[in-house]
Write a protein that holds these residues in place. Structure first.
Motif, mmCIF file in Angstrom:
data_model
loop_
_atom_site.group_PDB
_atom_site.id
_atom_site.type_symbol
_atom_site.label_atom_id
_atom_site.label_comp_id
_atom_site.label_asym_id
_atom_site.label_seq_id
_atom_site.Cartn_x
_atom_site.Cartn_y
_atom_site.Cartn_z
ATOM 1 N N ALA B 33 6.738 62.622 44.062
ATOM 2 C CA ALA B 33 8.034 63.132 44.530
ATOM 3 C C ALA B 33 8.229 62.819 46.007
ATOM 4 N N ARG B 34 7.177 63.010 46.779
ATOM 5 C CA ARG B 34 7.264 62.744 48.217
ATOM 6 C C ARG B 34 7.486 61.246 48.477
ATOM 7 N N SER B 35 6.732 60.427 47.752
ATOM 8 C CA SER B 35 6.845 58.982 47.929
ATOM 9 C C SER B 35 8.226 58.482 47.497
ATOM 10 N N ALA B 36 8.739 59.024 46.396
ATOM 11 C CA ALA B 36 10.071 58.618 45.930
ATOM 12 C C ALA B 36 11.130 58.978 46.965
ATOM 13 N N ALA B 37 11.002 60.161 47.544
ATOM 14 C CA ALA B 37 11.974 60.568 48.569
ATOM 15 C C ALA B 37 11.898 59.643 49.777
ATOM 16 N N GLU B 38 10.685 59.254 50.153
ATOM 17 C CA GLU B 38 10.518 58.352 51.302
ATOM 18 C C GLU B 38 11.108 56.976 51.016
ATOM 19 N N ILE B 39 10.827 56.454 49.832
ATOM 20 C CA ILE B 39 11.347 55.120 49.489
ATOM 21 C C ILE B 39 12.871 55.157 49.419
ATOM 22 N N PHE B 40 13.401 56.191 48.758
ATOM 23 C CA PHE B 40 14.861 56.318 48.639
ATOM 24 C C PHE B 40 15.502 56.408 50.029
ATOM 25 N N GLY B 41 14.960 57.280 50.866
ATOM 26 C CA GLY B 41 15.510 57.443 52.218
ATOM 27 C C GLY B 41 15.424 56.163 53.019
ATOM 28 N N SER B 42 14.308 55.456 52.879
ATOM 29 C CA SER B 42 14.139 54.204 53.623
ATOM 30 C C SER B 42 15.155 53.157 53.178
ATOM 31 N N LEU B 43 15.330 53.029 51.869
ATOM 32 C CA LEU B 43 16.262 52.018 51.360
ATOM 33 C C LEU B 43 17.699 52.328 51.781
ATOM 34 N N VAL B 44 18.111 53.571 51.569
ATOM 35 C CA VAL B 44 19.497 53.932 51.907
ATOM 36 C C VAL B 44 19.697 53.886 53.422
ATOM 37 N N GLY B 45 18.725 54.407 54.160
ATOM 38 C CA GLY B 45 18.832 54.401 55.623
ATOM 39 C C GLY B 45 18.909 52.986 56.163
ATOM 40 N N ALA B 46 18.040 52.110 55.677
ATOM 41 C CA ALA B 46 18.045 50.718 56.152
ATOM 42 C C ALA B 46 19.363 50.037 55.814
ATOM 43 N N ALA B 47 19.902 50.317 54.621
ATOM 44 C CA ALA B 47 21.172 49.697 54.234
ATOM 45 C C ALA B 47 22.308 50.163 55.151
ATOM 46 N N LEU B 48 22.301 51.459 55.487
ATOM 47 C CA LEU B 48 23.368 51.975 56.361
ATOM 48 C C LEU B 48 23.236 51.400 57.775
ATOM 49 N N VAL B 49 22.018 51.334 58.276
ATOM 50 C CA VAL B 49 21.807 50.781 59.623
ATOM 51 C C VAL B 49 22.211 49.309 59.665
ATOM 52 N N LEU B 50 21.756 48.548 58.673
ATOM 53 C CA LEU B 50 22.121 47.122 58.640
ATOM 54 C C LEU B 50 23.624 46.951 58.478
ATOM 55 N N GLY B 51 24.232 47.830 57.702
ATOM 56 C CA GLY B 51 25.684 47.773 57.523
ATOM 57 C C GLY B 51 26.417 47.953 58.837
ATOM 58 N N TRP B 52 25.946 48.906 59.637
ATOM 59 C CA TRP B 52 26.582 49.125 60.936
ATOM 60 C C TRP B 52 26.348 47.966 61.890
ATOM 61 N N ILE B 53 25.157 47.395 61.859
ATOM 62 C CA ILE B 53 24.888 46.234 62.727
ATOM 63 C C ILE B 53 25.798 45.070 62.333
ATOM 64 N N LEU B 54 25.914 44.837 61.043
ATOM 65 C CA LEU B 54 26.775 43.739 60.580
ATOM 66 C C LEU B 54 28.238 43.988 60.931
ATOM 67 N N TYR B 55 28.623 45.254 60.996
ATOM 68 C CA TYR B 55 30.016 45.587 61.310
ATOM 69 C C TYR B 55 30.412 45.034 62.672
ATOM 70 N N PHE B 56 29.457 45.038 63.613
ATOM 71 C CA PHE B 56 29.775 44.586 64.973
ATOM 72 C C PHE B 56 29.623 43.078 65.146
ATOM 73 N N LEU B 57 29.080 42.413 64.153
ATOM 74 C CA LEU B 57 28.929 40.963 64.259
ATOM 75 C C LEU B 57 30.214 40.269 63.810
ATOM 76 N N PRO B 58 30.668 39.282 64.574
ATOM 77 C CA PRO B 58 31.909 38.586 64.212
ATOM 78 C C PRO B 58 31.676 37.567 63.099
ATOM 79 N N ILE B 59 31.470 38.054 61.898
ATOM 80 C CA ILE B 59 31.241 37.140 60.765
ATOM 81 C C ILE B 59 32.548 36.962 60.007
#
Lengths: 146, 59
Positions: B33-59
Motif C-alpha cells: 500500500a505504501r509503495s503503491a501510494a509512492e509510485i502513484f504520487g510520483s507518476l502524477v506529480g512528475a506529470a504535473l511538473v513536466l506539464g507546467w514546464i512544457l507550458y512555458f516552452l514555446p513549442i
C-alpha cells in the motif's frame, strides 16, 4: 601417542540458505503460463494473492486500452518503433490473441484517447514481462515466501 | 467510451501501474500500500511538473 586436542571453537552458524525453489517447476512452463495468462506463473507457483492481482489488473489495463481506441501494432520491420510496440503488445499474452481473433485493436488515430489507449496496451504487455521475470525469480528460489 | 478527461486517464494509468508495481516489488500488504501510494504520487506529480514546464516552452 597424545590424543588430538578437541577444538574449542564454537560451531560456525549455518549460512542463510536461499528460499527453496518452488517444488522444481519447469521454468519453460512458468514462462509460458505467465505469458499467456497474466499472473498464471505466480498462481502456479503458489503466490495466489499476487497472481490474482496480476490476473485482474493486466487484462483490465489491456481492455481499457482497447476501449480507449488504442491500436495493436503490426510487426513492421521498416518502422522499428512500431515493431517494438508490437512486441510489447504481444507481451500481454492471451488477451492479445483474443483481441486479434475478435478483430478489435485497429485503433482510431483521430480519437482524443488514442495515445492513452496505446499507452495502456503497451504498458500492459511490458508489465506482464516484468511479472514473468518475477515468476522466474520465485521459481529459482531467489524470493522468499512472505 | 466517453472518457476524455486527460487528468482522469492519467490518474487511472498511474493507479494501474502503481498497483502492479507495488505488488511486484513488495510482499506484505502494508508495504504494498505504501509503495503503491509512492509510485502513484510520483507518476502524477512528475506529470504535473513536466506539464507546467512544457507550458512555458514555446513549442
Amino acid at each position: 601417542m597424545a590424543a588430538r586436542p578437541t577444538s574449542k571453537r564454537p560451531a560456525r552458524p549455518a549460512a542463510p540458505s536461499p528460499a527453496a525453489p518452488s517444488a522444481a517447476k519447469p521454468l519453460a512452463l512458468v514462462y509460458l503460463l505467465g505469458w499467456l495468462i497474466p499472473g498464471g506463473g505466480h498462481l502456479w507457483l503458489g503466490r495466489t494473492t499476487k497472481g490474482f492481482v496480476f490476473l485482474v489488473m493486466l487484462p483490465l489495463m489491456f481492455v481499457t486500452g482497447l476501449a480507449l481506441d488504442g491500436r495493436l501494432f503490426p510487426f513492421s520491420l521498416g518502422d522499428p518503433l512500431v515493431a517494438l510496440a508490437a512486441v510489447a503488445n504481444v507481451g500481454a499474452g492471451l488477451p492479445y490473441f483474443i483481441a486479434q481473433a475478435l478483430g478489435v485493436g485497429a485503433g482510431r488515430a483521430l480519437s482524443v484517447t488514442y495515445e492513452y489507449g496505446n499507452a495502456f496496451l503497451i504498458t500492459a504487455g511490458l508489465l506482464n514481462a516484468l511479472v514473468i521475470i518475477d515468476a522466474h525469480d520465485i521459481a529459482l528460489g531467489r524470493k522468499e515466501q512472505p | 467510451m466517453n472518457l476524455t478527461s486527460h487528468l482522469l486517464l492519467m490518474a487511472l494509468f498511474a493507479g494501474c501501474v502503481a498497483v502492479v508495481g507495488a505488488v511486484l516489488l513488495k510482499d506484505t500488504l502494508r508495504q504494498q500500500a505504501r509503495s503503491a501510494a509512492e509510485i502513484f504520487g510520483s507518476l502524477v506529480g512528475a506529470a504535473l511538473v513536466l506539464g507546467w514546464i512544457l507550458y512555458f516552452l514555446p513549442i
